[in-house]
Every structure is written in C-alpha cells, then in structure tokens.
Design a protein around this motif. Sequence first.
Motif, PDB file in Angstrom:
ATOM      1  N   TYR A 198      -3.877 -37.223  37.386  1.00 20.37           N
ATOM      2  CA  TYR A 198      -3.339 -38.007  36.290  1.00 20.37           C
ATOM      3  C   TYR A 198      -4.146 -39.284  36.124  1.00 20.37           C
ATOM      4  O   TYR A 198      -4.864 -39.728  37.024  1.00 20.37           O
ATOM      5  CB  TYR A 198      -1.863 -38.341  36.503  1.00 20.37           C
ATOM      6  N   ASN A 206      -0.855 -39.668  31.901  1.00 19.37           N
ATOM      7  CA  ASN A 206      -1.297 -38.427  31.283  1.00 19.37           C
ATOM      8  C   ASN A 206      -1.992 -37.531  32.300  1.00 19.37           C
ATOM      9  O   ASN A 206      -2.579 -38.015  33.269  1.00 19.37           O
ATOM     10  CB  ASN A 206      -2.279 -38.702  30.136  1.00 19.37           C
ATOM     11  N   MET A 207      -1.925 -36.229  32.030  1.00 17.99           N
ATOM     12  CA  MET A 207      -2.713 -35.280  32.829  1.00 17.99           C
ATOM     13  C   MET A 207      -4.192 -35.540  32.612  1.00 17.99           C
ATOM     14  O   MET A 207      -4.604 -35.944  31.518  1.00 17.99           O
ATOM     15  CB  MET A 207      -2.432 -33.838  32.405  1.00 17.99           C
ATOM     16  N   ASP A 231      -1.933 -35.431  26.840  1.00 12.60           N
ATOM     17  CA  ASP A 231      -0.657 -36.122  26.629  1.00 12.60           C
ATOM     18  C   ASP A 231       0.259 -35.150  25.898  1.00 12.60           C
ATOM     19  O   ASP A 231      -0.009 -34.788  24.756  1.00 12.60           O
ATOM     20  CB  ASP A 231      -0.902 -37.388  25.805  1.00 12.60           C
ATOM     21  N   PHE A 232       1.355 -34.734  26.573  1.00 15.65           N
ATOM     22  CA  PHE A 232       2.173 -33.659  26.029  1.00 15.65           C
ATOM     23  C   PHE A 232       2.963 -34.074  24.790  1.00 15.65           C
ATOM     24  O   PHE A 232       3.178 -33.267  23.898  1.00 15.65           O
ATOM     25  CB  PHE A 232       3.112 -33.111  27.098  1.00 15.65           C
ATOM     26  N   ASP A 238       5.475 -41.739  29.219  1.00 16.66           N
ATOM     27  CA  ASP A 238       5.450 -40.390  29.785  1.00 16.66           C
ATOM     28  C   ASP A 238       5.000 -40.431  31.242  1.00 16.66           C
ATOM     29  O   ASP A 238       4.321 -41.357  31.687  1.00 16.66           O
ATOM     30  CB  ASP A 238       4.487 -39.495  28.993  1.00 16.66           C
ATOM     31  N   ASP A 240       3.277 -37.581  32.709  1.00 17.43           N
ATOM     32  CA  ASP A 240       2.593 -36.294  32.790  1.00 17.43           C
ATOM     33  C   ASP A 240       1.637 -36.294  33.990  1.00 17.43           C
ATOM     34  O   ASP A 240       0.976 -37.293  34.264  1.00 17.43           O
ATOM     35  CB  ASP A 240       1.802 -36.019  31.512  1.00 17.43           C
ATOM     36  N   CYS A 242      -0.878 -33.405  36.535  1.00 13.62           N
ATOM     37  CA  CYS A 242      -1.314 -32.092  37.018  1.00 13.62           C
ATOM     38  C   CYS A 242      -1.246 -32.074  38.538  1.00 13.62           C
ATOM     39  O   CYS A 242      -1.728 -33.000  39.195  1.00 13.62           O
ATOM     40  CB  CYS A 242      -2.742 -31.798  36.556  1.00 13.62           C
ATOM     41  N   ALA A 259       5.627 -32.820  32.977  1.00 12.23           N
ATOM     42  CA  ALA A 259       5.374 -33.669  31.825  1.00 12.23           C
ATOM     43  C   ALA A 259       6.706 -34.026  31.183  1.00 12.23           C
ATOM     44  O   ALA A 259       7.724 -33.372  31.420  1.00 12.23           O
ATOM     45  CB  ALA A 259       4.458 -32.967  30.819  1.00 12.23           C
ATOM     46  N   SER A 260       6.696 -35.052  30.389  1.00 18.72           N
ATOM     47  CA  SER A 260       7.907 -35.458  29.678  1.00 18.72           C
ATOM     48  C   SER A 260       8.070 -34.623  28.417  1.00 18.72           C
ATOM     49  O   SER A 260       7.105 -34.428  27.655  1.00 18.72           O
ATOM     50  CB  SER A 260       7.830 -36.940  29.302  1.00 18.72           C
ATOM     51  N   ALA A 269       5.192 -28.224  33.401  1.00 17.82           N
ATOM     52  CA  ALA A 269       4.177 -28.221  32.362  1.00 17.82           C
ATOM     53  C   ALA A 269       2.993 -27.376  32.792  1.00 17.82           C
ATOM     54  O   ALA A 269       2.488 -27.527  33.916  1.00 17.82           O
ATOM     55  CB  ALA A 269       3.720 -29.638  32.069  1.00 17.82           C
ATOM     56  N   ARG A 288      -0.464 -24.884  25.665  1.00 15.76           N
ATOM     57  CA  ARG A 288       0.411 -25.754  26.431  1.00 15.76           C
ATOM     58  C   ARG A 288       1.827 -25.188  26.456  1.00 15.76           C
ATOM     59  O   ARG A 288       2.291 -24.621  25.472  1.00 15.76           O
ATOM     60  CB  ARG A 288       0.427 -27.163  25.833  1.00 15.76           C
TER      61      ARG A 288
END
Length: 871
Positions: A198, A206-207, A231-232, A238, A240, A242, A259-260, A269, A288
Amino acid sequence: MRGRLWMGGLLVLLGASGAAAQSGTGVGWEEFGPDRSHGVFVNITRQHLISENAQGIAVDSQKRILVLNEWNEAGNSNADCAVTRHLTRARLIDMSYTGPEELEGTRRIAPDLGGTNYDLCTAIDVDTSDRAVVSGAADTGSGLTGFVARQTANGFNDVSFATGGKFALNSVPAFSSAGSFFNHVQAVANSKTVACGYVQRGSERNMVVVRLTVNGDLDPSFNGTGYREIDFNGGGSDTDMCTRIAVLPLGAILLGGTASDAFGNAAYALVKLDVLGEFAADFSGDGRLLIDDGSQVAATPSLADLVYDGSQARILVGCNLSFSVALDPSSCIIALTESGAFDTSFDGDGRMSFRFSNYGLGARDAGGSKVKRLLPRGDGSFFVLGTHTNSPADAAEYGASDVVSLRLERDGGVRLFGPAVYSGSGIEFHVFPQVAHSGVSAATDNVVADVLVDATLYRGNLLLLADRPRYPNNVFDHDNDGNLDEPGPIAPLVASIVSDSLFESDFDFDGLDRPTTGLQPVISIPAGYGNYCSVINAANATSGLLAQGSGSDPCQVFLNTDPNLIIERSGLYSLAGKNWVMGACGGGTFVTIRVGTGTAPFDQVFADATGRSNCIYTAAPDAMPILARPYTGTPDGDASRFNHDPYNIPINVQEFAQTAGPYDACYIDNKGRQHSIGNPDVPNQCVATDGVDEPASDIPVDNSSLVQSMASGRVMMAVPRHVPTFAIPGNDPYQREIFIRHQVGSGTYAEVFSSYYAHMQYTAVRRGDIVSAGTVLGRVGTTGSSFGEHVHVSVSRHRNLSWRKTFEFNFSGMRWDRNGNVSAVDPWGWRATQGADPWAWRFRDTAGDTRDDAGCFSTNLWISGQAPPQN
C-alpha cells in the motif's frame, strides 16, 4: 454425513466418528531437520535471548530451504532481518551462505535507507537462478518505504539489482513523499519480480503493485510505468491494501487484500492485471472485485492468502474476521472461478466460514481461528493452515495457541473414511514436543503459544514456519527483570509434517559430499622416529613384528619374504624415547603390554607371545610433539582431565600404585589418580553428573580469545550442531564445532589424527579448507551443551588402535558425535609413574556387549611449551 448449522453467520461443521487415518500423516517427518530433531527445530538466531519473529519461508531449485526472520541484537534498535539457508531436508545449515558478520548459514538483510529504527521484512521468494528476493518496509528517518532486496545465489547483496541490491519505492518520484509498505513479493517469469502493498497519502491508503526487471528497475512494459496504484472508490479515508499476490499460468497477476466499499466498510478486495499491467476485463467486468459478507459492521475482515488452484482452474481466498464484540475470531474460505464469480461447487455458494475447533471430534474446545495459508494438492483438495486459540483449559495443557493443519476436499468437505483420510479426522492440532530444553519436562515444554507465520509444500509434505516462545514460563529470564514468569523470547520454529506419505526418498542424508579424503598438508615427522610393522600369516596363524630406523620400510621386508602376508599395523615409534607396545593373540584371549625405550618393548612383547597364534601388535610412541595450543591469550584456569573411561567401567587403581578410595572409581586421570564422575557417596555409581564423562578436555578461556587449529590439516566438518535437549536455558542451541584431519608423514607408516573443537561463538573456516597451526577457527564461546565460556578439545587417532586397524568418523546424517570414543587419545599422554595406560587395553569387547572394541595409547602430542596447564 456432514451437518451444517449457521450460527450468527458462522458455519459450524459437525464431524463423524469411525475415521481411519491415512498411515503416517499428520505427524512430524522424521527425516526432516537436524539430527535428533524429529522434524521440528528452532531456526538459528543470534542467541535467542531476545525475540526474533519469523517472517517467511521459501524453497529453491536445489531443495534448499530459506528461512526469513527478524535480526535483533540486545541494546541495538537498528533491527533488520536475516535469511538462513538449510541444505536438503534442513539436515544441515548451508555453511556457504554465511555472511561476514552473521551466524553460520545466515545472511543479513539491512535496507539502510536512512533511518535507524525498526526495518521489517514481510515475505521471501526465490527466482529461477536461486536468488532470494525479500520484501518489506524500511525506515527512512521520516517514515517507511516499501523495499525489495535481492541476494545472489551465495547470499551476497546483488549489486546488479536496483541500487546496491535494493529497490525502494520512495526512489520513484510519484511516491517520494508518501509512506509505503510492501506485504508480499514473488519472482515471476523472465527473472522479473512483483511486489505489492500500500501507499499512504494523508488519510487515504491505496493498493500499490510494482513489477521490476531482472536489473531491479521498474518494468516500463507494465502499465507504462512499472507500477500501478489502485483506489477502489476514488478518494476519502480509504484503507485499501494488497496482502498477497498470485501469478496465473499465462502471466496475469492477481492481487488480494482489503479495500473500502462504497459505504466506507472494509471488504475483501481482488484485482486481476494482465501481463501489461492493465485491468483484466475478463475478471468481474473491470478487473476489480469487492466481496462483502454482511459482517463488516461488527467485524474487521482481513485477507490472509490468495492462491490459484490450477487443477480446478479456480481462485481460493483465505480470510479472517475479527469481531469488535467478545467473540473469538473466525476464518473463511472463498472459492472463485477465473472470471471472479463464486464457485458454487464449493460448499454450495462458494463461501465457507468456520473455526478450527469445529473439526476433529472435540480435539480442542471452541476457540478463535486465524487462517494463514492455503496449499492446493493438485487433485482439488487443499490444506488450510493456521492458528487455533485455545480455551483456558486447553491452554493449561497445550499453551495459548497451536498451529493447525486441515485438509479439505474440493467441495469444502472433510474426508472421514478410506485410505486417504488425513490424520484420522482431516485435521491436526500440532504440538511440538520435540523442541525440548535441558531440565524442562516435555509436558512443560509444550505449554507455549505457537502461531503459524508461513507454510508451503516441500517434497509432498507440509513445511511450516511458526513463532513460538523459545522457553515456557518459569524457565529463563530473557528480559532480565529478575522474574521467570514470562515465556520467551520468540524464536522461529520450522517443522515438516507428513501429509501424503508421498515424499521423495533421498539417501543423501546430510546434503553434503562425504568427507574429503585428501590429507594434505602433511606434517613432517619429528626427528628421532622410525617405522614399525606388524604382519600375520593367515595360512598358519603365525605373526611377525619388526621395528626399524628412520626412513626404513619394515613392511616391505616382510612382504619380500612372503607377498601373501597381511599387514595388520604399521606406524611410527621413538628411536630413543619411550614407546608403548601391546600384543593381543588368539582373538584377544592373551594380552601383553610393555613400556620401554627404543625397540626394547617390541622385543619383550614379541617374546611374551612366543608359541601363540594369531597375534597382532600395536605400538605408539609415548610422545609425538605435533600440536600447538588451541587458543590465543591466557586461560582462566587449568584444563579438565581427559576421562579414560566413557564406558563407565570401574578400575582398580591399585594397578597404578594408588590407594583405593571409598567408592569404585569410574575415572582415572593421566597421573593414575582415582576420581569419580558419579556420586562419591553412593557405592558403584558410575553415572556422569559433572560433565567429565568424555574423552576430551575443557580449557577455561573467555570470549576475548580466539580458537586456533592445533596443527596443519584439512577441515573435515565445521557446523552448528543442533543440541536443544542438552543446551542450558539461555544458550544458543546450535553448538558450533569443527573437526580437522592431521597427517604425520605419508604412505604406509603415516600417523593420522583428528582434532575436535566445540562451543565456539562462530566458526571461521569451512569444510575442505586447508589450515595451518595457529589458523583462527572461530571465537571462544559457550554455545550448545556448555556451562560457561571455554575451549572444548579432543583428539582422535585413526590408526594403530589396539582392537581395530582404523577408525573413521561417520559424518553422514550429523552423526559424527557418536562412537568417537573408540579412537580418543589423551594428548597430554599417560603420566603416571607406575602401571600401564589403561586406555589401550582395558575397554575392549570381551563380553559380547556394545563397547565397540575401543582403545589407543595416550600420547603426549604437545610441542614443548604449548600444552595448556593441567593440575
């Protein structure tokens, strides 16, 4: 039948009885791990005096095992991590993988990216060139940055990779001012590397995923930049992230984490990227996928593992839920098709929630579960690995938590009948009693909290990496607070569990070639020594003995008269000094022993054997000065006495003109004095209690001194030997020891010795190295079975033994510490003024027992002025 009952969103599986276990599954793999570890051992760390958490495990193309764990040193906050490499089946540590400042078989991973605080490694993989790649986060002084480090196949920092062997995400302009963290790394095709985690931008997380070239540069063919930030839901606060990567057969990459969702709740996610780093439209429409299970309000989800099951063309997700209310954590498994749809053949709807305590017919009380790894088996079934939290009642017997292995069928069920049942009921709550400690009962040793960190399949069996306290409560004060009421410190535990009984047979027991046979360099024969020879005529049972001067060839003299004669013994004797000569005839029914100068004892022994058949003669000079002292500096006291009787046979000391004590002595020192290695107040007790029941000597020298080779020779073995059962609390359980082979002269009359050194802090030489007298072998220490810093030395004689022609250590399978007594010699020599050295003739197999035909004359091997002091 298998019952299903939904309880608050938790699926409880009810087992059935009458299961027949697959033979031998669920138990420790006996052929794995160091000698006597029974498939379970603690990975090497600095001294196990502070916590060293496990971080990951991997296997290279040569079946070597690489263990990643923290590297902490007491009083040093600049913690890093380290990789230890073990040879096949972890029988030995790979000594070729040793760094300049690390322990044997270990390489330190030190990001050194500007900060001085804690640097963390998170995962390890090995590429097709056997190079370890490691992910993590490093302190920069102003925050964390994700990093990927690569080692060469020999463990050096791979300077051909990125900058000095390390890629740091903050070196990329788009991430230079953002904190970041890599959770997972994988080596992929074409020597490329993928890492994910992240990036933190203010309140938003974010991932992020990067793909690196073989040179450690960002791969421009991946999304045009070599990285992708995901960014989901497009902003806000968020979280998010991985957690895991899975690489598909054609090179596409799956990312899994949390993720949110649109409502700000955390969800599982998944992302699928094609080989160009673009979102794959064949997965969930836009590449996704968010998966809600309706529990987010009351629980926090986390994705623990993500794997691609090629045999079923499906994706498996291992996940966990932590509840905000007083509920034990639960686990879940999600099965998806390659397109991202739920695989309804798995538990009816593609989702299963459970706790490990639901299985095993009451093997454990109800408790929390955390899945860590999913390992597909290739037939649709798969292993679920994780940790079970024990109830207070179970914790009193097993500790706070246990590692668990569960095998599920393709549909999520458990096979309870037939030959392929795993461990009787499909589940095993692992207790590792083999990790024993000196003075700690097995029952007490088990009461610790084992937590699974990583797992993989190794030669068909499970390979587990866990965190476990090095000691249970009330054993060791590792934090120096004066109390023994805390467990610890944490140490990485490695275990292999038989899963299918289909592992490969491998008779290369210790993973090394057999000992080098070349015995160079040759030590020159000291002045004043000649050659002797003992032969026997098998046709008529007659024998011959001849001692001749320096440079002579008495064996050839015999063979010139009869080429069919058998050479039984040959070696060196002192031309003008004292010699020991022994004759044994008729299979040892008659024994004579003489001591005298020059050839006189040879003549006397041969005369004693007149008229007897099948006589073999053994000789040894009383002194052969070839050894220098084995340490630098000055010893703190006198060396302990060599024990002439490891077989605990009482000796009548009146044979040596000594007065007998009130008890039967099991120990006669080299001055003929009576001692006891047992309790002198208990008659006939010859049980060792004070550590002297060994044909060796301990020299008290502190760790400011170095251990040195006593003579020139070749290193036959240099290893840390795993001896946890004998190591006192606080000691490193790996006893560092070295064997060196020495040869005096060459050819038929060469005398061959081995010197042995133990308990060092580290070993500075490796197997096959040629050393000289005074070569530094390591630093004085107290590792393994040791009480205080000292140099432990012993010497073995490989030829001219009284009841064997020769002796050789068995280095295979780490068994070199066994049966060496048969060739041990006291390097201080026999110094009693009366009587014969008992070591050469007393301890032989005359009763058909297991004493292994032992014995050779003690010989003073020290060069003048070099003998360590003895009282």
